[in-house]
Every structure is written in C-alpha cells, then in structure tokens.
Design a protein around this motif. Structure first.
Motif, PDB file in Angstrom:
ATOM      1  N   LYS A  64       0.801  -1.222   0.000  1.00  0.00           N
ATOM      2  CA  LYS A  64       0.000   0.000   0.000  1.00  0.00           C
ATOM      3  C   LYS A  64       0.838   1.279   0.000  1.00  0.00           C
ATOM      4  O   LYS A  64       0.291   2.368  -0.176  1.00  0.00           O
ATOM      5  N   ALA A  65       2.148   1.157   0.207  1.00  0.00           N
ATOM      6  CA  ALA A  65       3.020   2.331   0.172  1.00  0.00           C
ATOM      7  C   ALA A  65       4.455   1.859  -0.038  1.00  0.00           C
ATOM      8  O   ALA A  65       4.819   0.738   0.342  1.00  0.00           O
ATOM      9  N   PHE A  66       5.267   2.730  -0.653  1.00  0.00           N
ATOM     10  CA  PHE A  66       6.675   2.440  -0.909  1.00  0.00           C
ATOM     11  C   PHE A  66       7.555   3.487  -0.247  1.00  0.00           C
ATOM     12  O   PHE A  66       7.191   4.660  -0.167  1.00  0.00           O
ATOM     13  N   VAL A  67       8.732   3.045   0.196  1.00  0.00           N
ATOM     14  CA  VAL A  67       9.796   3.942   0.634  1.00  0.00           C
ATOM     15  C   VAL A  67      10.996   3.668  -0.262  1.00  0.00           C
ATOM     16  O   VAL A  67      11.342   2.514  -0.506  1.00  0.00           O
ATOM     17  N   VAL A  68      11.631   4.735  -0.756  1.00  0.00           N
ATOM     18  CA  VAL A  68      12.846   4.608  -1.568  1.00  0.00           C
ATOM     19  C   VAL A  68      13.977   5.288  -0.823  1.00  0.00           C
ATOM     20  O   VAL A  68      13.842   6.439  -0.377  1.00  0.00           O
ATOM     21  N   THR A  69      15.107   4.591  -0.688  1.00  0.00           N
ATOM     22  CA  THR A  69      16.238   5.150   0.034  1.00  0.00           C
ATOM     23  C   THR A  69      17.526   4.624  -0.573  1.00  0.00           C
ATOM     24  O   THR A  69      17.514   3.883  -1.562  1.00  0.00           O
ATOM     25  N   GLY A  70      18.660   5.010   0.014  1.00  0.00           N
ATOM     26  CA  GLY A  70      19.962   4.536  -0.441  1.00  0.00           C
ATOM     27  C   GLY A  70      20.764   3.982   0.722  1.00  0.00           C
ATOM     28  O   GLY A  70      20.559   4.365   1.878  1.00  0.00           O
ATOM     29  N   ALA A  71      21.695   3.096   0.439  1.00  0.00           N
ATOM     30  CA  ALA A  71      22.509   2.463   1.464  1.00  0.00           C
ATOM     31  C   ALA A  71      23.748   3.297   1.778  1.00  0.00           C
ATOM     32  O   ALA A  71      24.222   4.074   0.940  1.00  0.00           O
ATOM     33  N   GLY A  72      24.265   3.136   2.998  1.00  0.00           N
ATOM     34  CA  GLY A  72      25.565   3.695   3.341  1.00  0.00           C
ATOM     35  C   GLY A  72      25.624   5.190   3.515  1.00  0.00           C
ATOM     36  O   GLY A  72      26.693   5.794   3.343  1.00  0.00           O
ATOM     37  N   GLY A  73      24.505   5.827   3.850  1.00  0.00           N
ATOM     38  CA  GLY A  73      24.521   7.256   4.128  1.00  0.00           C
ATOM     39  C   GLY A  73      24.378   8.165   2.933  1.00  0.00           C
ATOM     40  O   GLY A  73      24.510   9.386   3.066  1.00  0.00           O
ATOM     41  N   ASN A  74      24.129   7.600   1.742  1.00  0.00           N
ATOM     42  CA  ASN A  74      23.855   8.398   0.546  1.00  0.00           C
ATOM     43  C   ASN A  74      22.609   7.859  -0.146  1.00  0.00           C
ATOM     44  O   ASN A  74      22.313   6.666  -0.066  1.00  0.00           O
ATOM     45  N   PHE A  75      21.907   8.750  -0.837  1.00  0.00           N
ATOM     46  CA  PHE A  75      20.729   8.327  -1.595  1.00  0.00           C
ATOM     47  C   PHE A  75      21.177   7.721  -2.920  1.00  0.00           C
ATOM     48  O   PHE A  75      21.082   6.518  -3.136  1.00  0.00           O
ATOM     49  N   SER A  76      21.699   8.546  -3.824  1.00  0.00           N
ATOM     50  CA  SER A  76      22.210   8.044  -5.096  1.00  0.00           C
ATOM     51  C   SER A  76      23.038   9.125  -5.769  1.00  0.00           C
ATOM     52  O   SER A  76      22.657  10.298  -5.780  1.00  0.00           O
ATOM     53  N   SER A  77      24.164   8.706  -6.346  1.00  0.00           N
ATOM     54  CA  SER A  77      25.026   9.635  -7.076  1.00  0.00           C
ATOM     55  C   SER A  77      24.588   9.820  -8.519  1.00  0.00           C
ATOM     56  O   SER A  77      25.248  10.531  -9.279  1.00  0.00           O
ATOM     57  N   GLY A  78      23.476   9.168  -8.912  1.00  0.00           N
ATOM     58  CA  GLY A  78      22.965   9.336 -10.272  1.00  0.00           C
ATOM     59  C   GLY A  78      23.481   8.267 -11.213  1.00  0.00           C
ATOM     60  O   GLY A  78      23.894   7.185 -10.795  1.00  0.00           O
ATOM     61  N   GLY A  79      23.455   8.563 -12.507  1.00  0.00           N
ATOM     62  CA  GLY A  79      23.907   7.603 -13.493  1.00  0.00           C
ATOM     63  C   GLY A  79      25.395   7.309 -13.357  1.00  0.00           C
ATOM     64  O   GLY A  79      26.203   8.238 -13.247  1.00  0.00           O
ATOM     65  N   ASP A  80      25.752   6.044 -13.336  1.00  0.00           N
ATOM     66  CA  ASP A  80      27.143   5.653 -13.162  1.00  0.00           C
ATOM     67  C   ASP A  80      28.009   6.200 -14.308  1.00  0.00           C
ATOM     68  O   ASP A  80      27.701   6.004 -15.485  1.00  0.00           O
ATOM     69  N   VAL A  81      29.097   6.881 -13.940  1.00  0.00           N
ATOM     70  CA  VAL A  81      29.956   7.533 -14.944  1.00  0.00           C
ATOM     71  C   VAL A  81      30.497   6.524 -15.945  1.00  0.00           C
ATOM     72  O   VAL A  81      30.470   6.744 -17.167  1.00  0.00           O
ATOM     73  N   PHE A  82      30.984   5.387 -15.453  1.00  0.00           N
ATOM     74  CA  PHE A  82      31.646   4.431 -16.336  1.00  0.00           C
ATOM     75  C   PHE A  82      30.672   3.431 -16.955  1.00  0.00           C
ATOM     76  O   PHE A  82      30.900   2.956 -18.067  1.00  0.00           O
ATOM     77  N   GLN A 211       9.485   5.450   6.887  1.00  0.00           N
ATOM     78  CA  GLN A 211       8.740   4.189   6.969  1.00  0.00           C
ATOM     79  C   GLN A 211       7.519   4.327   7.878  1.00  0.00           C
ATOM     80  O   GLN A 211       6.462   3.764   7.579  1.00  0.00           O
ATOM     81  N   ALA A 212       7.655   5.067   8.968  1.00  0.00           N
ATOM     82  CA  ALA A 212       6.507   5.279   9.857  1.00  0.00           C
ATOM     83  C   ALA A 212       5.403   6.046   9.138  1.00  0.00           C
ATOM     84  O   ALA A 212       4.210   5.722   9.275  1.00  0.00           O
ATOM     85  N   PHE A 213       5.801   7.056   8.372  1.00  0.00           N
ATOM     86  CA  PHE A 213       4.803   7.802   7.603  1.00  0.00           C
ATOM     87  C   PHE A 213       4.147   6.906   6.562  1.00  0.00           C
ATOM     88  O   PHE A 213       2.926   6.957   6.350  1.00  0.00           O
ATOM     89  N   ALA A 214       4.957   6.053   5.909  1.00  0.00           N
ATOM     90  CA  ALA A 214       4.405   5.121   4.919  1.00  0.00           C
ATOM     91  C   ALA A 214       3.406   4.164   5.570  1.00  0.00           C
ATOM     92  O   ALA A 214       2.364   3.850   4.977  1.00  0.00           O
ATOM     93  N   ARG A 215       3.714   3.695   6.770  1.00  0.00           N
ATOM     94  CA  ARG A 215       2.778   2.799   7.464  1.00  0.00           C
ATOM     95  C   ARG A 215       1.469   3.509   7.776  1.00  0.00           C
ATOM     96  O   ARG A 215       0.385   2.915   7.660  1.00  0.00           O
ATOM     97  N   ASP A 216       1.560   4.772   8.172  1.00  0.00           N
ATOM     98  CA  ASP A 216       0.327   5.536   8.438  1.00  0.00           C
ATOM     99  C   ASP A 216      -0.529   5.628   7.178  1.00  0.00           C
ATOM    100  O   ASP A 216      -1.760   5.455   7.229  1.00  0.00           O
TER     101      ASP A 216
END
Length: 278
Positions: A64-82, A211-216
C-alpha cells in the motif's frame, strides 16, 4: 547496448530484486539503492528494473506504500559515470533515444503507480538520483543531504526525465530554473524551506521516519489515497472548471467504497475507523 527487461511477478512479495534491495514489512515495501561503495549509482539495468517494478505495483493488492532510500549514508550519485555515461558517448542517435526513453519510463512508472512513494534522502542525491527523489510523492531529507541536478555539469540540458515539468511544480519556476541552469547543491535546510523536502530529519532517523509515515498511509483509506495521487497528476493539465468536475466524479466513486461506510459507522460509534482499502 542492451539492458535487462525484468519479469516482475504480482504479488511483489514474490519478487527477487537483482539491482536493488527490496524489503517488505506488512503493507510497506522499502526499496534500497544498494551500491554504497559507489554512492548507489544507477545503471542501465537498475533503471530498467525499477521501471518494471513500479509498473507492476499497479496490480499488487498487498503493498500500500513504498519507501525509496539509499545504502551507506547516501541516496544516489545518479547515473554511473563508467557504466552509463561512457557507453552513451559511443551510442548513435537511435541508441541514445532508447536510453532516454527508458529512463523516462521510470518516472512515468513512479507517477502512475497508485501507491504513495516516500523518498528518504541522506547524503548525496544527484542527477538521476535527484530525479527519483523528485518523482516520489513525499520527500524526507536530512540536514547533511545535498540534492544536485547535475545535467548541465556534463554538458547536457536540465530537461531530463521530466525535471522541467515536475520540479517547478514542487519548488517554483524561478528556483527550479536556478538549480537546472547551475547544477548547484540544494542543501537540507534550504531544500526544506523551498518545499523540496516535506520534513527534515536527523540522518540516523530519516529512514525510520519515512517508513513510519508510509505505514500511516498504508493503514489509511488506500483507495482514496490512490485517487488523490491520480488526481494530483491528472489535474496538471486541467482548467479549474475541469478539475472541479473531475474531482466530483472521483469523490463520488470514493463514496461507493466500503471504507467510506466504515468511517461513518466508526464515527457514529465514536470509534477510530479501521480502513481496509476497499
């Protein structure tokens, strides 16, 4: 250049993600971009898989709801350079069009997905990562986070994956123009002040808060929530008169649901309604 086409089953609880981490807790699914050693860049395959995954969400009856996040203290650096930018330099126009349309499909899938999507953003949130956050319905950020629409830094236009359509609707035309022309970082407190973030949360709590907001939301009238998301999307292209009429139809349809009747019975009994999404 080819990339994977994911076969995503419904229900999504049976899906084994290959290019991101998927965790399901009750009615909430958390998607983690999971290459922390590279600040979670996106690749041809992860773009494609995420797009197919969110398309499949429209037919899932349990999440009923999704959360999107990133691992290791960053969200995403975008498209991989290489893995992305390097190959793009070698592509012909037809190949480049296939790529840009494929990345745009991810945004279309996120906006068409009936479930609310909450982004939990910490650290670097750049390029296509910033687009994923932008395309979510709600954004929680941290004071340390940096959002960067970097396309002009690699010689491209700011009009990438719907940025020129969606970002001005979140933060306003002038502010969006500044970010898309310059690629400068939008830091946590400024991002909240500008309305990009709905809420600013300490880094060690941002995922849990999202995640708490998503559960609500998942415990709420989810048919009504899906209708709200749909109308927020559709009414971008409507006049006020058309929007008022469309909302009359949408709300009348919501009034046929059992959740509406449950709410009436609960209020009459001075109880808290327990919604079931039907």
């Amino acid at each position: 250049m080819t990339w994977q086409t994911a076969n995503v089953p419904v229900p999504l609880s049976k899906y084994e993600a290959k290019h991101f981490k998927l965790e399901i807790d009750g009615k909430v699914a958390t998607i983690t971009l999971n290459r922390p050693e590279r600040k979670n860049p996106l690749t041809f395959d992860s773009y494609s898989e995420l797009g197919h995954f969110f398309r499949a969400a429209a037919d899932d009856e349990d999440i009923k709801a999704f959360v999107v996040t990133g691992a290791g203290g960053n969200f995403s650096s975008g498209g991989d350079v290489f893995e992305i930018i390097g190959p793009l330099v070698e592509m012909d126009t037809a190949g480049l069009m296939r790529f840009t349309r494929m990345t745009g499909e991810l945004v279309k899938a996120m906006r068409a997905c009936p479930q609310p999507i909450i982004a939990a953003v910490d650290g670097i949130c750049a390029g296509a990562g910033a687009i994923v956050a932008m395309s979510s319905d709600i954004r929680y950020g941290t004071p340390e986070s940096k959002v960067l629409f970097l396309f002009n830094k690699v010689g491209l236009a700011g009009c990438d994956m719907g940025a020129c359509a969606i970002l001005p609707r979140i933060i306003g035309q002038g502010r969006a123009s500044e970010l898309l022309f310059t690629g400068r970082p939008l830091r946590g407190e400024e991002a909240e002040r500008w309305g990009f973030y709905n809420r600013l949360v300490p880094g060690d709590a941002v995922l849990a808060e999202a995640q708490a907001f998503a559960r609500d939301l998942a415990d709420g009238p989810t048919f009504g929530n899906a209708m709200t998301k749909r109308m927020l999307q559709m009414e971008w292209a409507m006049s006020v008169e058309e929007a008022v009429e469309a909302e009359a139809v949408a709300q009348a349809l919501c009034m046929t649901t059992e959740d509406f009747a449950r709410a009436y019975r609960a209020f009459a009994a001075k109880e808290t309604p327990k919604f079931e999404g039907n």
